[in-house]
Enzyme design. Structure first.
Site: not given
Length: 456
Positions: A15, A350
């Protein structure tokens, strides 16, 4: 005496309409199965065995760091059959085994501990959790005898008309004496509407054998399982409310709890204010006195005291105290930013270290760099860290001033107390105390526009 737990996680969950095993769908940023495992670990179980089936490899990958073992259920023939598949895990043990569902993540540590204590102090051979529902459609009913003892559990589809009127339902969570369970499993049959082996049949088998059976009623909310995306969203809502309430009770201001998304493992200290739209995930730690203005995402990061964040993304990084981040900053993994720093709008950092009191105010990229304290980056600075094949490192010393529109071509070093003129492309070391100018001299060609017929 052994104290172990089985977690049923073998179903696919048709489901859900998903290629992902049902138990790996996330609630508040963590897989449902891992929620259950973590609760069991906190509840002092010595060993945890996961009964896997559909998507077994995916389940193993998602739980590889949880120090659990696995039993394999090749066919899904009911809950009783699932437990039968764990016989090898149980065979040499003597003590108690609890059984929980991997798709029911709302069960709490407090309830599990009370459940085990109830089982042990009552001297029961089997104990089950139950709830009282005004509308119990779809749930197995608890049928009691005249002495109010548990007689049996009847699945909804197998109930008689009178049994359907019963409001006490089975929560599908159990505790058994291990040896009693192993003996009883041999007697479970599949003569029912679904042709499956029901673990619930163990209750009637043990009652007929004269064993003592207990039942402990709990809040139905804790028993909720997930079989559809709608149920997943409901469980998400409940858990999110629990998490937010815990933080507010601990001294955190959450402006709009309905629009704030905090993972279960997140820690937030008092006097922090969280505005709507924030998503805080993983093992993030937000320390005292921070202000998280709307619409930031923070993942597995440490945010120190008195930090202000506006509309930014921070991933697996550390932000020092009294620093401001954003709006629209992007802090990528393995970044460490010092205290009293300023990371402004449209800045990306970064895998870099930024020193105390350094300002990176706007429109700048810093990658694979080590930046000292008291530095200032002008608008449009780029650390050119990639040569097309490899990443290289840039080192910038203390008290450096980087002019606007500068390119720092890695690997390169800029020493302490230096200035770089705006518009420079730096490819060589800048010695301490120097001004670096790396641009062509301006040339003005008089009347060039008219000579080339370009005047408008």
């Amino acid at each position: 005496m052994d104290k172990c737990v089985l977690i049923l996680a073998g179903g696919k969950g048709k489901r859900m309409k998903s290629d992902l095993p049902k138990v790996l769908h996330k609630v508040c940023g963590k897989e449902m199965l891992n929620h259950v495992i973590d609760v069991m670990r906190k509840s002092d179980f010595e060993s945890i065995n996961i009964i896997i089936g559909k998507g077994a490899d995916q389940v193993k990958i998602a739980t590889k760091e949880k120090n659990v073992t696995y039993s394999f259920q090749s066919e899904q023939l009911g809950t009783g059959h699932a437990v039968m598949c764990a016989k090898e895990f149980l065979k040499d043990k003597d003590g108690i085994v609890a059984i929980f569902a991997g798709d029911a993540p709302l069960i709490s540590e407090d309830t599990v501990k009370k459940f085990i204590k109830f089982h042990e102090q009552g001297g029961y051979k089997a104990t089950l959790l139950t709830s009282i529902l005004e509308h119990p459609d779809g749930y197995g009913r608890i049928i009691r005898n005249s002495q109010d003892g548990v007689e049996r559990i009847v699945e909804h589809k197998d109930c008689s008309a009178d049994e359907l009127k019963v409001k006490e339902v089975n929560a599908a969570m159990y505790c058994f004496d291990i040896k009693i369970l192993l003996n009883g499993l041999e007697k479970i049959k599949n003569d029912n509407a679904q042709k499956e082996y029901y673990l619930t049949d163990m209750i009637e088998i043990l009652r007929k054998a004269g064993e003592k059976i207990g039942a402990m009623a709990i809040d139905f909310e804790e028993t909720l399982g997930v079989n559809s995306r709608v149920q997943l969203s409901e469980v998400e809502r409940i858990m999110r409310n629990r998490i937010n309430k815990k933080h507010m009770e601990n001294g955190v201001t959450i402006i709009d709890p309905n629009c704030t998304y905090i993972g279960e493992d997140v820690q937030i200290e008092k006097d922090t204010i969280v505005y709507p739209g924030n998503v805080i995930e993983g093992n993030s730690i937000i320390k005292e006195g921070c202000i998280l203005y709307p619409n930031s995402r923070i993942v597995s990061s440490i945010i120190s005291e008195n930090v202000t964040i506006q509309s930014s993304v921070i991933l697996e990084s550390k932000i020092g105290s009294n620093t401001t981040v954003g709006p629209f900053a992007y802090i990528r993994p393995e970044t460490s930013i010092g205290s009293h720093a300023r990371i402004g709008d449209f800045v990306e950092i970064k895998k870099s270290k930024i020193g105390n009191n350094t300002k990176v105010s706007h429109l700048t990229y810093i990658g694979d760099a080590e930046v000292g304290k008291n530095c200032n980056f002008g608008c449009g600075t780029v650390v050119v860290n990639y040569d097309g094949k490899e990443k290289h490192k840039t080192i910038i010393g203390d008290n450096s001033f980087i002019g606007c529109n500068t390119n720092l071509v890695s690997p390169v070093e800029v020493e302490d107390n230096t200035y770089i003129a705006a518009g420079s492309t730096i490819t060589e070391k800048v010695p301490e105390g120097s001004l670096a100018i790396a641009r062509s001299r301006q040339v003005n060609k008089k009347d060039w526009v008219s000579k080339n017929n370009l005047k408008k």
